[in-house]
Design an enzyme around this catalytic site. Sequence first.
Site, PDB file in Angstrom:
ATOM      1  N   SER A 126       3.371   3.823  -9.237  1.00  0.00           N
ATOM      2  CA  SER A 126       3.733   4.586  -8.046  1.00  0.00           C
ATOM      3  C   SER A 126       4.625   5.763  -8.400  1.00  0.00           C
ATOM      4  CB  SER A 126       4.485   3.639  -7.098  1.00  0.00           C
ATOM      5  OG  SER A 126       5.094   4.350  -6.059  1.00  0.00           O
ATOM      6  N   TYR A 151      11.173  -3.374  -5.171  1.00  0.00           N
ATOM      7  CA  TYR A 151       9.755  -3.025  -5.294  1.00  0.00           C
ATOM      8  C   TYR A 151       9.553  -1.953  -6.360  1.00  0.00           C
ATOM      9  CZ  TYR A 151       5.365  -0.633  -4.573  1.00  0.00           C
ATOM     10  OH  TYR A 151       4.156  -0.024  -4.812  1.00  0.00           O
ATOM     11  N   LYS A 155       7.640  -1.862 -10.434  1.00  0.00           N
ATOM     12  CA  LYS A 155       6.674  -0.917 -11.030  1.00  0.00           C
ATOM     13  C   LYS A 155       7.203  -0.389 -12.365  1.00  0.00           C
ATOM     14  CE  LYS A 155       3.587  -1.293  -7.881  1.00  0.00           C
ATOM     15  NZ  LYS A 155       2.390  -2.081  -8.161  1.00  0.00           N
ATOM     16  N   ASN A 181       1.103   9.432  -2.163  1.00  0.00           N
ATOM     17  CA  ASN A 181       1.027   8.693  -0.889  1.00  0.00           C
ATOM     18  C   ASN A 181      -0.417   8.562  -0.400  1.00  0.00           C
ATOM     19  OD1 ASN A 181       3.840   9.539  -1.166  1.00  0.00           O
ATOM     20  ND2 ASN A 181       4.087   8.792   0.913  1.00  0.00           N
TER      21      ASN A 181
HETATM   22  P1  NAD Z   1      -2.398  -3.952  -0.129  1.00  0.00           P
HETATM   23  O1  NAD Z   1      -1.293  -4.857   0.274  1.00  0.00           O
HETATM   24  O2  NAD Z   1      -3.322  -3.465   0.919  1.00  0.00           O
HETATM   25  O3  NAD Z   1      -3.268  -4.629  -1.274  1.00  0.00           O
HETATM   26  C1  NAD Z   1      -2.739  -5.528  -2.203  1.00  0.00           C
HETATM   27  C2  NAD Z   1      -3.647  -6.755  -2.214  1.00  0.00           C
HETATM   28  O4  NAD Z   1      -3.145  -7.682  -3.172  1.00  0.00           O
HETATM   29  C3  NAD Z   1      -3.685  -7.473  -0.872  1.00  0.00           C
HETATM   30  O5  NAD Z   1      -5.026  -7.706  -0.509  1.00  0.00           O
HETATM   31  C4  NAD Z   1      -2.953  -8.797  -1.131  1.00  0.00           C
HETATM   32  O6  NAD Z   1      -3.474  -9.852  -0.353  1.00  0.00           O
HETATM   33  C5  NAD Z   1      -3.182  -8.983  -2.616  1.00  0.00           C
HETATM   34  N1  NAD Z   1      -2.158  -9.750  -3.311  1.00  0.00           N
HETATM   35  C6  NAD Z   1      -0.811  -9.610  -3.277  1.00  0.00           C
HETATM   36  N2  NAD Z   1      -0.220 -10.503  -4.089  1.00  0.00           N
HETATM   37  C7  NAD Z   1      -1.230 -11.232  -4.653  1.00  0.00           C
HETATM   38  C8  NAD Z   1      -1.261 -12.308  -5.577  1.00  0.00           C
HETATM   39  N3  NAD Z   1      -0.145 -12.858  -6.069  1.00  0.00           N
HETATM   40  N4  NAD Z   1      -2.467 -12.808  -5.941  1.00  0.00           N
HETATM   41  C9  NAD Z   1      -3.618 -12.287  -5.427  1.00  0.00           C
HETATM   42  N5  NAD Z   1      -3.645 -11.291  -4.562  1.00  0.00           N
HETATM   43  C10 NAD Z   1      -2.456 -10.759  -4.163  1.00  0.00           C
HETATM   44  O7  NAD Z   1      -1.723  -2.723  -0.908  1.00  0.00           O
HETATM   45  P2  NAD Z   1      -2.366  -1.362  -1.408  1.00  0.00           P
HETATM   46  O8  NAD Z   1      -1.776  -0.276  -0.601  1.00  0.00           O
HETATM   47  O9  NAD Z   1      -3.824  -1.484  -1.515  1.00  0.00           O
HETATM   48  O10 NAD Z   1      -1.717  -1.287  -2.853  1.00  0.00           O
HETATM   49  C11 NAD Z   1      -2.406  -1.678  -4.011  1.00  0.00           C
HETATM   50  C12 NAD Z   1      -1.507  -1.459  -5.216  1.00  0.00           C
HETATM   51  O11 NAD Z   1      -1.120  -0.094  -5.269  1.00  0.00           O
HETATM   52  C13 NAD Z   1      -0.221  -2.262  -5.196  1.00  0.00           C
HETATM   53  O12 NAD Z   1       0.075  -2.660  -6.518  1.00  0.00           O
HETATM   54  C14 NAD Z   1       0.796  -1.267  -4.695  1.00  0.00           C
HETATM   55  O13 NAD Z   1       2.088  -1.582  -5.134  1.00  0.00           O
HETATM   56  C15 NAD Z   1       0.288   0.004  -5.340  1.00  0.00           C
HETATM   57  N6  NAD Z   1       0.706   1.239  -4.655  1.00  0.00           N
HETATM   58  C16 NAD Z   1       0.470   1.372  -3.312  1.00  0.00           C
HETATM   59  C17 NAD Z   1       0.888   2.540  -2.662  1.00  0.00           C
HETATM   60  C18 NAD Z   1       0.686   2.708  -1.185  1.00  0.00           C
HETATM   61  O14 NAD Z   1       1.383   3.527  -0.600  1.00  0.00           O
HETATM   62  N7  NAD Z   1      -0.231   2.004  -0.546  1.00  0.00           N
HETATM   63  C19 NAD Z   1       1.511   3.555  -3.394  1.00  0.00           C
HETATM   64  C20 NAD Z   1       1.719   3.384  -4.758  1.00  0.00           C
HETATM   65  C21 NAD Z   1       1.308   2.215  -5.385  1.00  0.00           C
HETATM   66  C1  WQD Z   2       6.477   9.371   4.335  1.00  0.00           C
HETATM   67  C2  WQD Z   2       7.400  10.324   5.085  1.00  0.00           C
HETATM   68  C3  WQD Z   2       9.365   9.294   5.992  1.00  0.00           C
HETATM   69  C4  WQD Z   2       7.345   6.771   8.906  1.00  0.00           C
HETATM   70  C5  WQD Z   2       6.477   4.659   0.550  1.00  0.00           C
HETATM   71  C6  WQD Z   2       7.096   3.885  -0.580  1.00  0.00           C
HETATM   72  C7  WQD Z   2       6.514   4.319  -1.881  1.00  0.00           C
HETATM   73  C8  WQD Z   2       4.998   4.271  -1.862  1.00  0.00           C
HETATM   74  C9  WQD Z   2       4.414   4.885  -0.636  1.00  0.00           C
HETATM   75  C10 WQD Z   2       4.189   2.266  -2.904  1.00  0.00           C
HETATM   76  C11 WQD Z   2       8.871  10.078   4.800  1.00  0.00           C
HETATM   77  C12 WQD Z   2       8.480   9.831   7.090  1.00  0.00           C
HETATM   78  C13 WQD Z   2       7.597   7.684   7.901  1.00  0.00           C
HETATM   79  C14 WQD Z   2       7.764   7.057  10.237  1.00  0.00           C
HETATM   80  C15 WQD Z   2       8.640   9.165   9.462  1.00  0.00           C
HETATM   81  N1  WQD Z   2       4.491   2.943  -1.874  1.00  0.00           N
HETATM   82  N2  WQD Z   2       8.235   8.858   8.170  1.00  0.00           N
HETATM   83  N3  WQD Z   2       8.407   8.250  10.457  1.00  0.00           N
HETATM   84  O1  WQD Z   2       8.472   6.659   1.982  1.00  0.00           O
HETATM   85  O2  WQD Z   2       7.038   8.393   0.805  1.00  0.00           O
HETATM   86  O3  WQD Z   2       6.712   6.034   0.325  1.00  0.00           O
HETATM   87  O4  WQD Z   2       5.080   4.427   0.537  1.00  0.00           O
HETATM   88  O5  WQD Z   2       4.403   2.473  -4.062  1.00  0.00           O
HETATM   89  O6  WQD Z   2       7.025   3.491  -2.866  1.00  0.00           O
HETATM   90  O7  WQD Z   2       8.494   4.122  -0.580  1.00  0.00           O
HETATM   91  O8  WQD Z   2       6.003   6.900   2.522  1.00  0.00           O
HETATM   92  O9  WQD Z   2       4.689   6.880   4.584  1.00  0.00           O
HETATM   93  O10 WQD Z   2       6.849   5.558   4.504  1.00  0.00           O
HETATM   94  O11 WQD Z   2       6.930   8.040   4.550  1.00  0.00           O
HETATM   95  O12 WQD Z   2       9.231  10.208   9.712  1.00  0.00           O
HETATM   96  O13 WQD Z   2       7.604   6.267  11.161  1.00  0.00           O
HETATM   97  O14 WQD Z   2       7.235  10.092   6.491  1.00  0.00           O
HETATM   98  O15 WQD Z   2      10.705   9.512   6.298  1.00  0.00           O
HETATM   99  O16 WQD Z   2       9.489  11.318   4.776  1.00  0.00           O
HETATM  100  P1  WQD Z   2       7.180   7.047   1.424  1.00  0.00           P
HETATM  101  P2  WQD Z   2       6.078   6.769   4.093  1.00  0.00           P
END
Ligand code: NAD
Ligand code: WQD
Length: 339
Positions: A126, A151, A155, A181
């Site tokens: 991330s 969290y 990572k 994002n």
């Molecule tokens: P998500 O929660 O939709 O998907 C994660 C999946 O993993 C879910 O289906 C959950 O049921 C499964 N899971 C969790 N723990 C598990 C375990 N112990 N065993 C088996 N399955 C398990 O999340 P996402 O948004 O699809 O994110 C996927 C990956 O990307 C994650 O590693 C997350 O940290 C990373 N990531 C997400 C974002 C984001 O903003 N969505 C940003 C950066 C990184």
């Molecule tokens: C985006 C912008 C908020 C909600 C998070 C995790 C990051 C990554 C992605 C996994 C910010 C603003 C949001 C609302 C708002 N996940 N906002 N009102 O914070 O960039 O990242 O998700 O790795 O680790 O921290 O994403 O979508 O929460 O926010 O004003 O109701 O929107 O302040 O500026 P963020 P976000």
Amino acid sequence: MAKILVTGGTGYIGSHTVVELLQNGNEVIIVDNLSNSNVQVLEGIYKITGINPAFENVDCTDYVQMERVLNKYPNIDAVIHFAASKAVAESVEKPLMYYRNNLLSLINLLELMLNYKIPNIVFSSSCTVYGQPDKLPVDEKAPIKKAESPYGNTKQIAEEIITDLAAANKQLKAVVLRYFNPIGAHPSAHIGEIPNGIPNNLMPYIAQTAAGKRTELKIYGNDYNTPDGTCIRDYIDVVDLAKAHLAALTHLLNNKQEKQVEVFNVGTGRGLSVLEMLTTFQEVNKLKVPHKIVARRKGDIEQVWADPTHANNTLQWKALTPLTETLKNAWKWEQNQKK
Ligand code: NAD
Ligand code: WQD
């Protein structure tokens, strides 16, 4: 055609990646414990691709069950490891749950990959590892900042575990993708993001407010040092993001990766403010989203967007979906949820 194990494959990013893998002729085995997703996602995947991938309802922290999966599906070429818990605020409340789930899952998987001679892994990292970067756009050489949350720390530690293991095992190759994002949904509206309870993230909150499920969007602060005072992020279409995984796999499976571990930013290279996102969403979908400005949210980074040049050049991958399409798809998906 390759045989790919996808952990977290019924989740938001995982399901979109599974669709791309299947559409490109790969065999997919999904492992997911459904802790943050729904088994109906498999129906969505089938509707889009006409294929039912193998699915195992298994927790990646359970070594014995994971070993059973690998015995059942021999000769896997690569693993894409999405499975993790991802709610930043929850990780502050329950740090042990996050360290256990995110790190034990990875450790088990890596150990099994060594034992079962699976040489390739693509890992979901991330942009959170950069914190507030000193220089924008941020590239992969930027220093890792102290994590803002357990969290985020999982990572950072996960990246270190992968690097240390690769140093000790020359056969292991890893691509670490640092997502910015992710937003939007598949254009078919058969799969998309299913937030658990009240969304924390901006895009599902906007969509649910537009749908009348939430009364108003709270914009967290308009006194940041940015052109309109609201925070800036690099919002990437989830299908573009899914395609980055295919590009990473191709790179690995065609033996194009010289270094054992390569890190790539996966973003558009375009920074957008909260207000720009809201305004564009309203315009393209021809609706109004009630909103108000409130105080800053604790822990928010002021501005971050990617320099994606390394992925553009090395993986021959680029984010292509126009923002307007992404925001239409997000709304189409939200409307589908009501049915
Ligand atoms: P998500 O929660 O939709 O998907 C994660 C999946 O993993 C879910 O289906 C959950 O049921 C499964 N899971 C969790 N723990 C598990 C375990 N112990 N065993 C088996 N399955 C398990 O999340 P996402 O948004 O699809 O994110 C996927 C990956 O990307 C994650 O590693 C997350 O940290 C990373 N990531 C997400 C974002 C984001 O903003 N969505 C940003 C950066 C990184
Ligand atoms: C985006 C912008 C908020 C909600 C998070 C995790 C990051 C990554 C992605 C996994 C910010 C603003 C949001 C609302 C708002 N996940 N906002 N009102 O914070 O960039 O990242 O998700 O790795 O680790 O921290 O994403 O979508 O929460 O926010 O004003 O109701 O929107 O302040 O500026 P963020 P976000």
